[in-house]
Enzyme design. Sequence first.
Site, short mmCIF file in Angstrom:
data_model
loop_
_atom_site.label_atom_id
_atom_site.label_comp_id
_atom_site.label_asym_id
_atom_site.label_seq_id
_atom_site.Cartn_x
_atom_site.Cartn_y
_atom_site.Cartn_z
N TYR A 57 -3.57 -3.10 1.81
CA TYR A 57 -4.30 -2.35 0.79
C TYR A 57 -5.34 -1.43 1.43
CZ TYR A 57 -8.46 -5.41 1.12
OH TYR A 57 -9.58 -6.09 1.54
N CYS A 58 -5.76 -0.41 0.66
CA CYS A 58 -6.77 0.53 1.11
C CYS A 58 -7.45 1.13 -0.12
CB CYS A 58 -6.16 1.62 1.99
SG CYS A 58 -4.89 2.61 1.15
N THR A 59 -8.18 2.20 0.02
CA THR A 59 -8.98 2.75 -1.07
C THR A 59 -8.13 3.30 -2.22
OG1 THR A 59 -10.69 3.36 0.52
CG2 THR A 59 -10.84 4.35 -1.66
#
Length: 346
Positions: free
Chosen positions: A198-200
């Site tokens: 996951y990331c922003t």
Amino acid sequence: MAVLHNRISQEELKQRLYAETEARTTISFYQYFTIANPQEFRDSLYKQLFALKVFGRIYIAKEGINAQISVPQSGFEELRACLYAIPALNGLRLNIAVDDDGKSFWVLKIKVRDKIVADGINDPSFSMEQRGKYLDASGVNELIDDKNTVFVDMRNHYEYEVGHFVNAIEVPSDTFRDQLPMAVDMLRGQEDKNIVMYCTGGIRCEKASAYMLHHGFKNVFHLEGGIINYAKQVKDNGMDSKFIGKNFVFDDRLGERITNDVIASCHQCGKPCDAHTNCKNDGCHLLFIQCEECAEKYAGCCSEECKETIHMPVARQKELRKGVENGQNIFNKSKARLRPSPRLKS
């Protein structure tokens, strides 16, 4: 002939933004697709978005588009129609900011880059065609307590520090290009586990999921729309948030509050705090966490040295900055925090 670049000073543009009476909506989006002529695509897009009074930062490359922008609320539907008129962007998910004052950007910048996210991948056999499976908020909440699942945060330390998913692991490297091979090394021996990246906003974890599959991992997932979309789905559906704290964002806000948990601390006094700021010394601009008391004590600076500098005559400050890259420490991830910027002794 249409203007294809900004020609007004940054200060005047900021003043114009804060003088606006109509609220703005902050939006992020990306899409991996082939762009044969990035410069031509860029110029055409600039004309259209400029006419819609869009502000923000957009990167164009042969591999696609990556954007963080704001638009007057009355122009949102027109913006969406403009983007959807591009075949590869038709139906594109637009991530609406969760905690938004509309003051995220004050100028439109569209740049052509080699990649929409720097990855350091030179392997010609690597392809974005094979990427991980999307996970929505409910899928995340189902998997997060599964002992056969590993959540991997593909963001930098200063992002992870103020907010992350429960039990997620940090990949402790300075750049995304370094994180990719490091993530593979860290997870060796767990090829059969569920790997959730996951990331922003989704752009980094989508590429990371493809990279993991390329290196033999079998059950790879990535969070659709990243933390921004997850937070929206949680709010809209009355779900429990498994992401705690703040979501760091790369605009003037420096963060969106997702939950009331404060999991970080002031880098100067150590009290609970998750408010990022940039050092007020123009020769430093180090990104760090500072509480209100320390902001007053150090005048918004990261050190006594920088505090001394900002009270010097402007001419002397400029002399000290000669030969030093201005703002070199913005978004500097080094854990050796609060090191003063290079400068001459006064």
